[in-house]
Design a protein around this motif. Structure first.
Motif, PDB file in Angstrom:
ATOM      1  N   LEU A  38      -0.053   4.862  -7.726  1.00 53.14           N
ATOM      2  CA  LEU A  38      -0.666   3.706  -8.374  1.00 53.14           C
ATOM      3  C   LEU A  38      -1.925   3.224  -7.663  1.00 53.14           C
ATOM      4  CD1 LEU A  38       2.640   1.727  -9.054  1.00 53.14           C
ATOM      5  CD2 LEU A  38       1.380   3.186 -10.650  1.00 53.14           C
ATOM      6  N   ASP A  39      -2.326   3.905  -6.590  1.00 48.73           N
ATOM      7  CA  ASP A  39      -3.514   3.500  -5.842  1.00 48.73           C
ATOM      8  C   ASP A  39      -4.728   4.236  -6.384  1.00 48.73           C
ATOM      9  OD1 ASP A  39      -2.531   5.919  -5.033  1.00 48.73           O
ATOM     10  OD2 ASP A  39      -2.886   5.590  -2.892  1.00 48.73           O
ATOM     11  N   THR A  40      -5.047   3.982  -7.647  1.00 43.51           N
ATOM     12  CA  THR A  40      -6.094   4.721  -8.328  1.00 43.51           C
ATOM     13  C   THR A  40      -6.752   3.831  -9.367  1.00 43.51           C
ATOM     14  OG1 THR A  40      -6.533   6.715  -9.635  1.00 43.51           O
ATOM     15  CG2 THR A  40      -4.476   5.558 -10.080  1.00 43.51           C
ATOM     16  N   THR A  41      -7.826   4.344  -9.932  1.00 41.20           N
ATOM     17  CA  THR A  41      -8.455   3.690 -11.085  1.00 41.20           C
ATOM     18  C   THR A  41      -8.207   4.566 -12.304  1.00 41.20           C
ATOM     19  OG1 THR A  41     -10.178   2.644  -9.742  1.00 41.20           O
ATOM     20  CG2 THR A  41     -10.617   2.894 -12.094  1.00 41.20           C
ATOM     21  N   ALA A  42      -7.341   4.112 -13.180  1.00 45.06           N
ATOM     22  CA  ALA A  42      -6.966   4.933 -14.336  1.00 45.06           C
ATOM     23  C   ALA A  42      -6.098   4.111 -15.266  1.00 45.06           C
ATOM     24  CB  ALA A  42      -6.207   6.179 -13.885  1.00 45.06           C
ATOM     25  N   THR A  43      -5.991   4.599 -16.495  1.00 45.54           N
ATOM     26  CA  THR A  43      -4.999   4.075 -17.432  1.00 45.54           C
ATOM     27  C   THR A  43      -3.790   4.997 -17.362  1.00 45.54           C
ATOM     28  OG1 THR A  43      -6.710   3.194 -18.894  1.00 45.54           O
ATOM     29  CG2 THR A  43      -4.518   3.499 -19.832  1.00 45.54           C
TER      30      THR A  43
ATOM     31  N   PRO B 270      -6.421  -0.576  -6.741  1.00 48.84           N
ATOM     32  CA  PRO B 270      -6.001  -1.620  -5.804  1.00 48.84           C
ATOM     33  C   PRO B 270      -6.110  -1.200  -4.347  1.00 48.84           C
ATOM     34  CG  PRO B 270      -4.103  -0.622  -6.887  1.00 48.84           C
ATOM     35  CD  PRO B 270      -5.314  -0.092  -7.585  1.00 48.84           C
ATOM     36  N   ALA B 271      -6.092   0.112  -4.084  1.00 46.60           N
ATOM     37  CA  ALA B 271      -6.182   0.578  -2.700  1.00 46.60           C
ATOM     38  C   ALA B 271      -6.795   1.971  -2.679  1.00 46.60           C
ATOM     39  CB  ALA B 271      -4.809   0.606  -2.045  1.00 46.60           C
ATOM     40  N   THR B 272      -7.592   2.235  -1.658  1.00 47.88           N
ATOM     41  CA  THR B 272      -8.196   3.541  -1.461  1.00 47.88           C
ATOM     42  C   THR B 272      -8.052   3.924   0.000  1.00 47.88           C
ATOM     43  OG1 THR B 272      -9.817   3.070  -3.195  1.00 47.88           O
ATOM     44  CG2 THR B 272     -10.280   4.921  -1.734  1.00 47.88           C
ATOM     45  N   ASP B 273      -7.452   5.079   0.238  1.00 49.24           N
ATOM     46  CA  ASP B 273      -7.248   5.559   1.609  1.00 49.24           C
ATOM     47  C   ASP B 273      -6.518   4.526   2.459  1.00 49.24           C
ATOM     48  OD1 ASP B 273      -8.601   7.921   0.986  1.00 49.24           O
ATOM     49  OD2 ASP B 273     -10.547   7.056   1.503  1.00 49.24           O
ATOM     50  N   GLY B 274      -5.538   3.867   1.836  1.00 50.66           N
ATOM     51  CA  GLY B 274      -4.732   2.913   2.591  1.00 50.66           C
ATOM     52  C   GLY B 274      -5.377   1.578   2.828  1.00 50.66           C
TER      53      GLY B 274
ATOM     54  N   ALA C  32      -8.351  -3.099  -1.805  1.00 50.12           N
ATOM     55  CA  ALA C  32      -9.615  -3.692  -2.228  1.00 50.12           C
ATOM     56  C   ALA C  32      -9.663  -5.149  -1.790  1.00 50.12           C
ATOM     57  CB  ALA C  32      -9.757  -3.573  -3.742  1.00 50.12           C
ATOM     58  N   GLY C  33     -10.887  -5.680  -1.602  1.00 48.01           N
ATOM     59  CA  GLY C  33     -11.034  -7.015  -1.010  1.00 48.01           C
ATOM     60  C   GLY C  33     -10.243  -8.097  -1.703  1.00 48.01           C
ATOM     61  N   ASP C  34     -10.349  -8.192  -3.042  1.00 49.89           N
ATOM     62  CA  ASP C  34      -9.628  -9.236  -3.747  1.00 49.89           C
ATOM     63  C   ASP C  34      -8.121  -9.005  -3.701  1.00 49.89           C
ATOM     64  OD1 ASP C  34      -9.918  -6.958  -5.275  1.00 49.89           O
ATOM     65  OD2 ASP C  34     -10.235  -8.011  -7.167  1.00 49.89           O
ATOM     66  N   VAL C  35      -7.714  -7.728  -3.674  1.00 46.49           N
ATOM     67  CA  VAL C  35      -6.289  -7.413  -3.576  1.00 46.49           C
ATOM     68  C   VAL C  35      -5.762  -7.794  -2.195  1.00 46.49           C
ATOM     69  CG1 VAL C  35      -4.573  -5.576  -3.716  1.00 46.49           C
ATOM     70  CG2 VAL C  35      -6.535  -5.563  -5.253  1.00 46.49           C
ATOM     71  N   LEU C  36      -6.551  -7.519  -1.152  1.00 44.70           N
ATOM     72  CA  LEU C  36      -6.126  -7.852   0.206  1.00 44.70           C
ATOM     73  C   LEU C  36      -5.908  -9.354   0.353  1.00 44.70           C
ATOM     74  CD1 LEU C  36      -5.584  -7.093   3.136  1.00 44.70           C
ATOM     75  CD2 LEU C  36      -8.048  -7.278   3.572  1.00 44.70           C
TER      76      LEU C  36
ATOM     77  N   VAL D  28       0.837  -1.204   0.000  1.00 43.83           N
ATOM     78  CA  VAL D  28       0.000   0.000   0.000  1.00 43.83           C
ATOM     79  C   VAL D  28       0.870   1.251   0.000  1.00 43.83           C
ATOM     80  CG1 VAL D  28      -1.679   1.315   1.328  1.00 43.83           C
ATOM     81  CG2 VAL D  28      -1.971  -1.150   1.058  1.00 43.83           C
ATOM     82  N   SER D  29       1.952   1.228   0.787  1.00 45.67           N
ATOM     83  CA  SER D  29       2.869   2.372   0.832  1.00 45.67           C
ATOM     84  C   SER D  29       3.525   2.608  -0.522  1.00 45.67           C
ATOM     85  CB  SER D  29       3.930   2.133   1.907  1.00 45.67           C
ATOM     86  OG  SER D  29       4.885   3.178   1.913  1.00 45.67           O
TER      87      SER D  29
END
Length: 750
Positions: A388-393, A444-448, A451-455, A380-381
Motif C-alpha cells: 500500500l506504499d504506492t501511488t495507484a488505484t 503515503p510512504a516511499t522507501d520507508g 510523506a510529509g503530511d502523512v508523517l 510504514v511496515s
C-alpha cells in the motif's frame, strides 16, 4: 549571580534578533526558555538539522477526550534563537514551563499564542494613542522596523502592559513553576543566567524568584488513558500556513513569509520582496498587474511610510498601498490587516491572494533520526507488507484480501491523508452484489519514509496506540462521545475491531426502538443491513444480533414514517434514503413484507402525507412487485407544486421500474403547464431527475426528441447554454409581456 530577563513577543524577528544579541554578549552558563519542561531530554533532537518550521506536539487524554497542543518554532522565533545561540556559547539549555497536559493549559491548543485579552484595555489605549490600526501594526511601528535601545523599549512596553494586571490561576501556576527553575539555575552559581519568556510573564518572574526553593523542580507526571497510552510529546513538521494568524492560529504574528523576510534581509528589503511576491502570485492567478501598477504601489508605500512616521515601510504600509493600487472594486468587508482574526467571508479575491502571498507555502521537515512514536514505524511496515506504499488505484477481493482492506480503513479512520475509499460493498446499493473494494493511494510512504503530511498525521495519531489496529480502535472509542454510534459501528467493522462492533450492535438493537428521527433510524437500518449482508466478508461473527437490529430498525422506521404529515415541501433526501433502506431490508428479509407493504399502501394514498414520501411509498410497492399504478398516481399528483417532489420520491426508490413507464404521461402533464406553472414546478423536477444517471436521462431525452421530430443526441440536448431555471424564467417573462401587449391592443397593431 546575574540574571538577565528577556521578555519577548512570540514569533517576532525583532525579539529574536535581540535575544541573539543578549546571549552572545552575556555568554551565560544557563539559558532558560519558556517551553514544555517534559521535553528537556529532546532539546538535542530539537536542535538537529531540521527544516523549520517544526513544532513540539503533545497529546493526552482528559475526561473530555483527547487534547492536542502545539508549540511551533520557526527560524525567527525567539525561543528557537535562544536555544540555538545558547548552544553556540556553551550554555546549559532548559525549557522551564509546565507540560501541555497541566491544567494551566486547559483550552489552549497553541502554547505560543499572545493572549492580548489579559491587557486589552492598555493595548487598545496604546493603539489609539499612536494611531495604529491594530496591535500588530503598533508592534511593527514600535519594534520591527528598527531603532536603538530595543531592550529598554521592550522592557518598558511589557511592564506597562502587565502593569497591575492580576494573573489568573493558570498564569500564576506557570509563573511560580518557571520561577523555581530560575532560582535553581541561579543557585548553581556557575555563571550568568538568561531567561527568555513571553513579555507578559517577565515582571512576575523578577518578583517571584527570590522566594523560591533552590532545588530543581519536578516535571509533573504524564497522565495515562484507559488504553494504557501515556501522554507524550514529539517533534512534528509544521507549516507557515498553520502558523498564520489569518488562517486561525493564535500566534499574535500574522504573515509568516513576510516576517521570515524581515528576519533574513530586514524590513526594507522585506517590503520590496512583498510587492514582488504579491505581483507574482496575482499574475499566476491570471490577474492583470502592470508595471505601472507596481510603480504606483511602491510610490504609495513610500508615501504612507513617511506620513505615518516610519523610517522604512511596515507590513501595513505595503499592504495598504497594494490594496489601493490593485483592488478596483468596492470592498464589502474590512481589509484583514485592519483587524485581528481570520479572513472573513466576502473578502475581495485580490486581497485573498495578497494574504496568501504574505503567508507563504514553506513546510517544515524533520531531520533524519528524529525520535518518532511507535505508530510511525508500525504503519510504514504494515503498508509495505500489504503493498500500500504506492501511488495507484488498487482493487482487492474481500473474500481473500480482508487484511489489506483493514489496513486501509485503519489509516482512514486515523485521518491519514492519501487514502481515499472509492468503492466497496458498504458504499454500494444494497441490492447490488459487490465483493471488491477500490482505493486511491497517493504514495503515503516511499522507501520507508512517510510523506510529509502523512508523517504529521501519524505523529499526531501516535497517542492512540502503537500500531494501526489499536490506534484506530482507540480513536473510534473516543468518537463515541461526539459521533453517532451507527457511524462508529460501521468503522469498527471495517477496521476489524470485533469487540467494539459487537457491543455497539447489542446497544443499538436495544436503543433503536426509542429513536424519534426518521433519517437517523434510516441510517441505522442501512448500516445494519449492509453489515448483516456482508458479515462474512468483513468478519462480523454475530449475525443473529444484526438480524435483530435490522428487524427492529425496520419496524421502528415504519412506525415513524406513518406519523409524517405535512403539505407540499421540498423533497427530503435523508427521508428518501431511509425509505430506500426500508425497501432493501424488505427485499432481503421477506418476513418484513406484510407490515411494510400495508404501511406503504396507506402512505401512498394519504393526501396529508408530503408528496415525496407518497412517491417513495409507491416506489416501494412497485419495487416489491405489488399491484400499483404509477400512471394513475401521477395524474393525481400532477399539480406544479407536487409533481416534482412526488417524482423525486418515486425515482429515489424505483427509478429503474418506472422511468420509461411514466415518460409519456409525464410529458403530457408538463405540456399542459403554462409558463408560470412550469417555472414553479421546475426546481423540484430537476431535483427528481437528478436521481437518474446521466446515461438514462440522455436516453429519455432522445425519446422525447423523437416524439417531436427533432434530430440530435440526448446528451447534446441536455447541455444547455444557460441555467435551465433562468431560461424558463425568461420564457415566463416573455409570455407576460406578450399578454400585456395583447391586453393593450399593441400586439396585433404591431
Amino acid at each position: 549571580m546575574s540574571v538577565t530577563y528577556v521578555g519577548v513577543r512570540h514569533h517576532s524577528p525583532a525579539c529574536a534578533r535581540y535575544v541573539e544579541q543578549v546571549i552572545t554578549a552575556v555568554r551565560p552558563a544557563w539559558v532558560l526558555v519558556e517551553g514544555p519542561s517534559d521535553t528537556n531530554d529532546q532539546i538535542d533532537a530539537l536542535l538537529a538539522d531540521h527544516t523549520l518550521p517544526v513544532a513540539v506536539f503533545s497529546s493526552f487524554t482528559t475526561d473530555a477526550g483527547v487534547v492536542r497542543s502545539w508549540a511551533p518554532l520557526c527560524e525567527y522565533s525567539p525561543e528557537w534563537v535562544a536555544l540555538r545561540t545558547g548552544r553556540q556559547v556553551g550554555a546549559q539549555l532548559r525549557f522551564i514551563d509546565l507540560p501541555a497536559w497541566h491544567r494551566a493549559f486547559d483550552g489552549r491548543q497553541n502554547r505560543y499564542c499572545d493572549a492580548d485579552a489579559r491587557y486589552a484595555k492598555v493595548l487598545a489605549a496604546l493603539v489609539d494613542e499612536l494611531g495604529a490600526a491594530t496591535s500588530d501594526g503598533l508592534w511593527d511601528h514600535l519594534f520591527e522596523i528598527g531603532g536603538d535601545d530595543l531592550g529598554e523599549r521592550l522592557d518598558t512596553y511589557f511592564d506597562m502592559l502587565r502593569g497591575k494586571t492580576e494573573a489568573d490561576d493558570r498564569d500564576t501556576a506557570r509563573e511560580q513553576y518557571m520561577a523555581q527553575w530560575v532560582a535553581a539555575a541561579v543557585a548553581c552559581d556557575d555563571g550568568p543566567v538568561v531567561v527568555v519568556t513571553g513579555g507578559f510573564h517577565r515582571p512576575a518572574l523578577i518578583a517571584l524568584v527570590a522566594d523560591q526553593s533552590t532545588t530543581w523542580p519536578q516535571v509533573p507526571p504524564a497522565p495515562v488513558d484507559a488504553h494504557g497510552n501515556r501522554a507524550a510529546s514529539y517533534l512534528v513538521p509544521y507549516s507557515f500556513a498553520r502558523l498564520d494568524a489569518f488562517t486561525g492560529y493564535q500566534s499574535g504574528m500574522p504573515s509568516p513569509a513576510y516576517y521570515q523576510d524581515v528576519w533574513e534581509v530586514g524590513p526594507q528589503a522585506a517590503a520590496d520582496r512583498l510587492v514582488t511576491r504579491v505581483a507574482a502570485r496575482l499574475r499566476a492567478a491570471r490577474q492583470q498587474v502592470s508595471t505601472a501598477d507596481l510603480v504606483a504601489a511602491r510610490t504609495m508605500t513610500g508615501g504612507l511610510a513617511v506620513l505615518r512616521g516610519h523610517e522604512v515601510p511596515t507590513r501595513c504600509d505595503v499592504l495598504d498601498a497594494l490594496a489601493s493600487t490593485l483592488v478596483t472594486e468596492a470592498l464589502d468587508v474590512t481589509l484583514p490587516w485592519a483587524s485581528r482574526g481570520t479572513l472573513r467571508a466576502g473578502t475581495d479575491p485580490v486581497v485573498v491572494e495578497m494574504v496568501a502571498a504574505l503567508s507563504g507555502d514553506r513546510v517544515g521537515r524533520l531531520a533524519p533520526g528524529t525520535p518518532l512514536p511507535a505508530l510511525v514505524g508500525a504503519a510504514v511496515s504494515a503498508w509495505g507488507e500489504h503493498g500500500l506504499d504506492t501511488t495507484a488505484t488498487v482493487t482487492f477481493d474481500l473474500t481473500c484480501d480482508i487484511a489489506r482492506s483493514r489496513v486501509c480503513h485503519q489509516s482512514r479512520v486515523l485521518g491519514l491523508p492519501r487514502f481515499t475509499w472509492q468503492a466497496g460493498p458498504l458504499l454500494a446499493n444494497a441490492s447490488t452484489e459487490v465483493l471488491d473494494e477500490t482505493w486511491q493511494l497517493d504514495g503515503p510512504a516511499t522507501d520507508g519514509d512517510p510523506a510529509g503530511d502523512v508523517l504529521v498525521a501519524l505523529i499526531e495519531a501516535g497517542t492512540y496506540g502503537h500500531d494501526l489496529q489499536a490506534a484506530a480502535a482507540a480513536a473510534l472509542d473516543e468518537r463515541l462521545a461526539t459521533t453517532s454510534p451507527v457511524t462508529v459501528l460501521l468503522d469498527a467493522v471495517l477496521i476489524g475491531a470485533q469487540s467494539l462492533a459487537g457491543s455497539l450492535v447489542t446497544g443499538l438493537a436495544t436503543s433503536v426502538g426509542r429513536l424519534v428521527d426518521v433519517a437517523q433510524t434510516g441510517d441505522t437500518l442501512a448500516v445494519a443491513l449492509a453489515l448483516w449482508r456482508y458479515g462474512d466478508q468483513y468478519g462480523v461473527r454475530d449475525c443473529a444480533a444484526l438480524e435483530v437490529l435490522v428487524d427492529q430498525g425496520a419496524g421502528r422506521l415504519v412506525w415513524l414514517l406513518e406519523g409524517v404529515r405535512g403539505g407540499p415541501a421540498p423533497a427530503d433526501p435523508r427521508r428518501l434514503a431511509a425509505v430506500v433502506a426500508l425497501r432493501d431490508a424488505t427485499r432481503l428479509r421477506p418476513a418484513l413484507g406484510a407490515e411494510v407493504v400495508a404501511a406503504m399502501g396507506r402512505l401512498a394514498g394519504d393526501r396529508d402525507v408530503p408528496p415525496d414520501l407518497r412517491g417513495a411509498a409507491l416506489g416501494v410497492l412497485v419495487s416489491l412487485g405489488e399491484r400499483a399504478d404509477p400512471v394513475m398516481s401521477l395524474r393525481a399528483m400532477a399539480g406544479p407544486t407536487t409533481a416534482g417532489d412526488w417524482l423525486a420520491g418515486l425515482f429515489a426508490v424505483a427509478r429503474d421500474d418506472v422511468a420509461d413507464l411514466l415518460l409519456d404521461d409525464l410529458d403530457h402533464v408538463l405540456a399542459g403547464y403554462d409558463p408560470h406553472q412550469f417555472l414553479l414546478a421546475l426546481p423540484a423536477l430537476r431535483g427528481a431527475f437528478a436521481y437518474l444517471p446521466p446515461r438514462e436521462r440522455a436516453r429519455l431525452a432522445e425519446r422525447l426528441m423523437a416524439a417531436r421530430g427533432l434530430v440530435g443526441t440526448g446528451r447534446a440536448f441536455l447541455r444547455l447554454d444557460g441555467d435551465p431555471y433562468q431560461l424558463a424564467a425568461g420564457a415566463d417573462l416573455e409570455a407576460q409581456v406578450r399578454r400585456a401587449l395583447l391586453d393593450a391592443g399593441l400586439w396585433e397593431a404591431r
